[in-house]
Design a protein around this motif. Structure first.
Motif, mmCIF file in Angstrom:
data_model
loop_
_atom_site.group_PDB
_atom_site.id
_atom_site.type_symbol
_atom_site.label_atom_id
_atom_site.label_comp_id
_atom_site.label_asym_id
_atom_site.label_seq_id
_atom_site.Cartn_x
_atom_site.Cartn_y
_atom_site.Cartn_z
ATOM 1 N N TYR A 137 0.810 -1.217 0.000
ATOM 2 C CA TYR A 137 0.000 0.000 0.000
ATOM 3 C C TYR A 137 0.851 1.279 0.000
ATOM 4 N N VAL A 138 2.136 1.136 0.276
ATOM 5 C CA VAL A 138 2.998 2.313 0.365
ATOM 6 C C VAL A 138 3.231 2.906 -1.019
ATOM 7 N N VAL A 139 3.183 4.232 -1.108
ATOM 8 C CA VAL A 139 3.400 4.934 -2.374
ATOM 9 C C VAL A 139 4.901 5.128 -2.581
ATOM 10 N N GLU A 140 5.398 4.631 -3.710
ATOM 11 C CA GLU A 140 6.832 4.764 -3.984
ATOM 12 C C GLU A 140 7.210 6.211 -4.286
ATOM 13 N N LYS A 141 6.375 6.894 -5.063
ATOM 14 C CA LYS A 141 6.622 8.296 -5.380
ATOM 15 C C LYS A 141 5.314 9.065 -5.218
ATOM 16 N N THR A 142 5.282 9.955 -4.242
ATOM 17 C CA THR A 142 4.061 10.709 -3.956
ATOM 18 C C THR A 142 3.773 11.708 -5.073
ATOM 19 N N PRO A 143 2.554 11.714 -5.616
ATOM 20 C CA PRO A 143 2.208 12.742 -6.612
ATOM 21 C C PRO A 143 2.418 14.133 -6.033
ATOM 22 N N GLU A 144 3.036 15.008 -6.815
ATOM 23 C CA GLU A 144 3.407 16.321 -6.282
ATOM 24 C C GLU A 144 2.215 17.231 -6.051
ATOM 25 N N TYR A 145 1.056 16.888 -6.596
ATOM 26 C CA TYR A 145 -0.128 17.718 -6.354
ATOM 27 C C TYR A 145 -0.736 17.459 -4.980
#
Length: 262
Positions: free
Chosen positions: A30-38
């Protein structure tokens, strides 16, 4: 500190990952590898979403006091808040609603407009804002929801103490209802669930609910509240079968555009 903040802390909040997950899936999935910058972190807890180079959309109950002059990290830079615009139909619950039967409080939540806009003193550079979904056919669509609040799973529910870990995670679900100002979905048990089925928890408020069309993300909802039954003192959030409500962004397009134009 707002009454509603305390309410969410008590209700909707073991592991080191955010959002409420399936018990039979490794939490690291469930962990996000790269968080969307928005995606934006609010000053104390909760999230906002960059919808314009100078504007952030969030839920109103993440605004605990006057945030004017405080800074928000957008991407790798800090930006100062110029103004905060809370929807005129938003209000906080009376203390009498915070005890006893949950039904009156649930009706109160559903009756208000839990949405706010934040203007920055200068435009954000180098980051693409997310587009707002303006259609009315959200029902049946698969959504991806982001948050770094309390974690837990569908068997045990969520644990408020994990909210401080602030690990960006995501889950998926399917919108079962799109009526009026709200989107609703249910946290299904594994037999009927998506591979990353989940539920938002305490500290996830304002987190983006996103659909993808031709690989382009569109903002459809903002995490807001969970439907509870029975006495307020015994409610446990994040269990299988729980229904979550998100602000239906498409219902507020006119208000959003009106504030931006003003």
């Amino acid at each position: 500190m707002k009454i509603l903040y305390l309410l969410f802390f008590c209700f909707f909040s073991i592991g080191s990952d955010a959002v409420v997950m399936r018990h039979d899936i490794p939490p690291e999935n469930y962990v996000v590898e790269k968080t969307p910058e928005y995606l934006i972190d609010m000053p104390h807890e909760g999230h906002g979403v960059l919808i314009n180079s100078q504007w952030i959309l969030t839920v109103a109950h993440t605004i605990f006091y006057d945030y004017v002059g405080k800074s928000l990290m957008v991407g790798s830079k800090n930006y100062e808040i110029e103004s905060v615009h809370i929807h005129p139909d938003y209000s906080e619950p009376d203390k009498s609603l915070l005890k006893g039967d949950l039904a009156p409080l649930m009706r109160f939540f559903k009756s208000r407009s839990d949405i706010a806009l934040i203007k920055l003193t200068s435009p954000v550079s180098g980051i693409e804002p997310i587009n707002i979904y303006t259609g009315k056919s959200e029902e049946g669509k698969k959504i991806t929801v982001y948050g770094k609040g309390a974690t837990g799973n569908g068997v045990t529910g969520e644990y408020p103490d994990t909210k401080s870990l602030r690990v960006m995670s995501h889950f998926q679900n399917v919108i079962e209802s799109a009526e009026g100002n709200w989107l609703a979905f249910k946290f299904d048990e594994p037999a009927n669930a998506l591979s990353l089925e989940g539920m938002h928890g305490s500290g996830d408020s304002g987190g983006a609910s996103v659909i993808f069309e031709d690989s382009i993300p569109f903002l459809v909802g903002l995490s807001s509240w969970q439907l509870g039954h029975g006495d307020i003192s015994t409610f446990k959030g994040g269990l299988y079968g729980t229904i979550a409500y998100q602000v239906r962004v498409s219902s507020y397009c006119d208000w959003i555009l009106g504030v931006l134009d003003s």
